[in-house]
Design an enzyme around this catalytic site. Structure first.
Site: not given
Ligand code: CA
Length: 403
Positions: A123, A229, A190
């Site tokens: 990731h 973000q 997650e």
């Protein structure tokens, strides 16, 4: 990397709830909140067991915090008592239980602090390649410490909670600063865990005793507004692009239930500092899948299948790192692993990776495509550990996007 969806679900969100698992939950029935333990399609009420004198001691009510605060010895005692009852086919597991169809599940604990890690090497590499294509994808610190940030504890919500599309600032393609509903709303698959027992401020939790605080595990969807973000994160990291909502699954899988699925972690090179060293056996063989369902679809398409075993930093390393500066942990602290992405296409844990930053749309079975989430879309994350002998389910965590 995006391309076709991978067809219907393989993981049954109702499987893996036999005696190997016995996950905790908190449920409401008749206006009263109780702690429960799931067995099959029923939930055994710990309140009823205590009141009937069949479970010695207290377990608290309302939420799992009193039990989590009581410490590992008490957790082991409660689990052993339940396992004993089930093995002896004690009818109490029937009489003190309710069908999951008749109860309402609640957020299982009061969240103290919330930390989100970034522990999947693939990731981190994928996002590095997308956002810093001319540089080394992994930043220089990544293999020396488990990178993380402190998130917002008050916006952890239970699976099924509607997720309102966040608004915020973003940098537009022409360089101007825009404001409005996020146009790049994403998921992050997650694994979360919740801690029990307080440590003392000023005294780090050594890696060798970190697991004493590990009460249990659950699924996390760390909703992420990529446009918000991308504009806000320099230089202090994630903020409003993350803090609007984080969804968790209702079943807290006890740490001992995952023992059969522990395995060696990936080899860590360079060797981490001594405070992060252990025998490296906190890898976990857990399968996950990500489903996406538009308003017009009756069942979700699976867009990713992945596994936890490639995660670079383990939960015990994360706890040791999180406290090495003397920060304490307290009952109800939640940590999330970081987005779980495998090395192959179709094994990534977020849409920004699956659609490769929007360049390769995901095709859904209703004929539409997705790069990021649209209003009315439901994301469903499922998890199951199975090794042919033992099977431990995590159920699912879902949420629908509303404008
Ligand atoms: Ca995350």
């Amino acid at each position: 990397m995006g391309g076709e969806s991978k067809g219907p679900a393989v993981i049954d969100a109702n499987s893996g709830f036999g005696p190997d698992n016995l996950p905790y939950c908190v449920f409401e029935l008749g206006g009263e909140a109780s702690i429960g333990v799931r067995l099959g399609d029923r939930v055994i009420s710990l309140r009823a067991l205590v009141e009937n004198g069949q479970l010695p001691g207290e377990c608290g009510a309302g939420n799992l915090n009193p039990l989590m605060a009581a410490g590992k010895r008490r957790w082991d005692e409660v689990r052993a008592t339940l396992q004993g009852m089930i093995e002896s086919e004690d009818s109490v597991t029937e009489t003190a239980s309710h069908s999951i169809a008749e109860i309402t599940l609640l957020l299982p604990f009061d969240v103290a602090d919330y930390v989100d890690f970034y522990s999947s090497e693939q990731h981190a590499i994928n996002l590095g390649r997308m956002f810093r294509p001319d540089a080394e994808p992994l930043l220089p610190n990544w293999k020396h410490l488990p990178v993380g940030y402190h998130g917002r504890a008050g916006t952890l919500v239970l699976s099924g909670t509607e997720i309102r599309r966040p608004a915020g600032q973003r940098k537009e393609a022409d360089g101007s600063i825009g404001f409005g509903p996020s146009q790049r709303l994403d998921i992050e698959l997650e694994l979360g865990y919740v801690l029990g027992g307080d440590s003392s401020m000023g005294t780090p939790v050594p890696i060798g005793s970190a697991s004493d605080h590990l009460f249990g595990f659950f699924l996390v969807n760390d909703w992420s507004a990529r446009d918000i973000q991308a504009w806000e994160y320099v230089p202090l990291g994630p903020f409003l692009g993350k803090s609007f909502a984080t969804s968790i699954s209702p079943w807290v899988v006890p740490t001992p239930a995952l023992e059969p699925f522990r395995m060696n972690q990936p080899v860590q090179e360079p060797t981490p500092l001594p405070y992060l060293q252990d025998d490296g056996t906190w890898g976990l063989d857990i399968d996950f899948e990500i489903g996406l369902q538009s308003r017009t679809m009756e069942v979700p398409d699976i867009v990713s299948r992945t596994n936890f075993k490639d995660m670079y930093w383990s939960p015990v390393q994360q706890i040791a790192h999180m406290t090495i500066n003397g920060a304490s942990v307290r009952t109800g602290d939640v940590c999330a692993s970081g987005t779980i992405s495998g090395s192959k296409p179709g094994t990534f844990g977020s849409m920004i990776e699956l659609s490769w930053n929007g360049e390769e749309p995901i095709h859904l079975s209703d004929g539409s495509t997705r790069t990021f989430l649209e209003d009315g879309d439901t994301a469903i994350l499922r998890g199951l550990a199975s090794n042919g002998t033992a099977m431990v389910g995590f159920g699912d965590v879902s949420g629908v996007i509303v404008p």
